[in-house]
Design a protein around this motif. Structure first.
Motif, mmCIF file in Angstrom:
data_model
loop_
_atom_site.group_PDB
_atom_site.id
_atom_site.type_symbol
_atom_site.label_atom_id
_atom_site.label_comp_id
_atom_site.label_asym_id
_atom_site.label_seq_id
_atom_site.Cartn_x
_atom_site.Cartn_y
_atom_site.Cartn_z
ATOM 1 N N TYR A 13 -39.589 38.292 -14.443
ATOM 2 C CA TYR A 13 -40.028 39.176 -13.373
ATOM 3 C C TYR A 13 -38.896 39.660 -12.500
ATOM 4 N N GLN A 35 -41.340 35.794 -8.382
ATOM 5 C CA GLN A 35 -41.236 37.245 -8.304
ATOM 6 C C GLN A 35 -39.899 37.653 -7.724
ATOM 7 N N PRO A 48 -48.290 45.988 -12.864
ATOM 8 C CA PRO A 48 -47.497 47.188 -13.095
ATOM 9 C C PRO A 48 -48.319 48.451 -12.878
ATOM 10 N N ASN A 71 -37.292 49.006 -14.909
ATOM 11 C CA ASN A 71 -38.257 48.719 -13.853
ATOM 12 C C ASN A 71 -39.246 47.681 -14.357
ATOM 13 N N ILE A 72 -39.244 46.500 -13.731
ATOM 14 C CA ILE A 72 -40.128 45.440 -14.190
ATOM 15 C C ILE A 72 -41.589 45.798 -13.972
ATOM 16 N N LEU A 73 -41.852 46.814 -13.148
ATOM 17 C CA LEU A 73 -43.220 47.284 -12.950
ATOM 18 C C LEU A 73 -43.649 48.255 -14.041
ATOM 19 N N GLY A 74 -42.690 48.719 -14.844
ATOM 20 C CA GLY A 74 -42.996 49.636 -15.933
ATOM 21 C C GLY A 74 -42.204 50.921 -15.840
ATOM 22 N N ARG A 97 -43.710 46.436 -18.683
ATOM 23 C CA ARG A 97 -42.575 45.864 -17.968
ATOM 24 C C ARG A 97 -41.288 46.039 -18.771
ATOM 25 N N THR A 99 -37.438 44.957 -19.107
ATOM 26 C CA THR A 99 -36.558 43.881 -18.640
ATOM 27 C C THR A 99 -35.081 44.235 -18.704
ATOM 28 N N THR A 113 -38.888 45.836 -23.642
ATOM 29 C CA THR A 113 -40.160 45.791 -22.933
ATOM 30 C C THR A 113 -40.909 44.495 -23.204
ATOM 31 N N SER A 321 -34.633 45.460 -12.843
ATOM 32 C CA SER A 321 -34.299 44.322 -13.692
ATOM 33 C C SER A 321 -33.109 44.616 -14.600
#
Length: 328
Positions: A13, A35, A48, A71-74, A97, A99, A113, A321
């Protein structure tokens, strides 16, 4: 202190957070995963955000490269470089997500991903300007970091079935591992934090481990010479982590905790040391030596070539990330 999973030192995360390992390695060895600090907004459920397609803004005239952000949120937001960085696009295509990211010299994007469903980990490959990936590599071992060489062979950090930290090599367009290279351990909770290539095209792997020193960790960089199946230690002095990058002149940047050591080509002692305000999460260096640094406190700091201090930073609309610069 448990390291039963052979921790990779990069939290699912958010990157790295070896600081969490200081608290017992539990989050990276089967416990709950902490987090990373948000530099963009979560949706109402904390998961996400949904993304659709690929959008582009107006690219400033003074920008020669784009900065790709995992972007770890997508998704993968793109930001201009140069003065006053601005968001100029967003490669999303409903990516979950992300990484880590890598962009090769031809401009091909490799987005690692974490999919939350089968296939759980993939590396999505995008041609320059494409709206969807031309190839989806389903990795055979769990990992979080990947790079690609000039021939578009993909090198993915992973843990194999024997509990070893390894780098798996996938040929272009293949779902099969061609070679597996065992990454040497350098101490407690040792694992890769970053990969890049030197000026000869040899693969470099940055490794970090816990240590009983002021910073709480040590670092090393290993090189995989052409035709070799084993890594060679560069024996760098004053390396405190494994987050790494190289620039066009062959300088090597090694980040760990709140320190970035810079090594001239072939040198084992740093030519300069950058002290950051927080834990280093990701690095990317432009060909001219401009350095982009994401730290755990949020925001990306930009260091001009040869400088150890910076007054320039920006906060992207992402939970960062990983970073990668496009060709330019």
């Amino acid at each position: 202190m448990s390291c039963s999973n052979g921790i990779s030192l990069r939290s699912t995360y958010g990157l790295v957070a070896i600081a969490f390992a200081f608290a017992g390695c539990s989050s990276l060895a089967g416990g709950s995963t902490p987090q990373a600090p948000a530099t963009g907004a979560l949706n109402a459920l904390g998961g996400p955000q949904a993304h659709v397609g690929r959008t582009f803004g107006n690219r400033p005239a003074n920008s020669s490269q784009d900065l790709y952000i995992a972007n770890i949120l997508g998704g993968v937001p793109l930001y201009s470089t140069g003065k006053n960085p601005q968001k100029v696009g967003d490669i999303t295509d409903q990516l979950p997500r992300v990484t880590s990211v890598w962009v090769d010299k031809k401009g091909v994007l490799y987005a690692y991903t974490d999919n939350r469903q089968s296939p759980y980990e993939t590396i999505e490959e995008f041609q320059p300007g494409a709206t969807s990936p031309f190839f989806s590599l389903v990795v055979q071992h769990y990992g979080l970091i990947a790079v690609a060489d000039a021939a578009q062979n993909v090198y993915a950090q992973a843990e194999n079935g024997q509990g070893q930290q390894v780098i798996d090599k996938y040929p272009p367009g293949s779902q099969n591992i061609a070679n597996e290279y065992v990454v040497p351990s350098i101490g407690s909770c040792s694992g890769p934090q970053g990969m890049t290539f030197d000026s000869t095209g040899a693969l470099l792997v940055g490794v970090a481990a816990l240590a009983n020193n002021k910073r709480g960790q040590v670092g090393a960089v290993f090189r995989l010479n052409a035709g070799s199946s084993t890594f060679t230690n560069l024996n760098l002095k004053n390396a405190y982590g494994g987050v790494i990058a190289t620039d066009g002149a062959g300088n090597l940047y090694v980040g760990g905790v709140d320190t970035i050591s810079v090594y001239a080509p072939g040198a084992t002692s740093p030519s300069r040391v950058i002290h950051t305000k927080a834990q280093v999460i990701a690095l990317s260096a432009a060909s001219d030596g401009t350095l982009y640094v994401q730290t755990y406190s949020g925001g990306i700091t930009v260091y001009a070539p040869g400088r150890v201090k910076s007054n320039e930073s920006f906060i992207p609309q992402a939970q960062v990330s990983g970073l990668a610069l496009g060709p330019g």
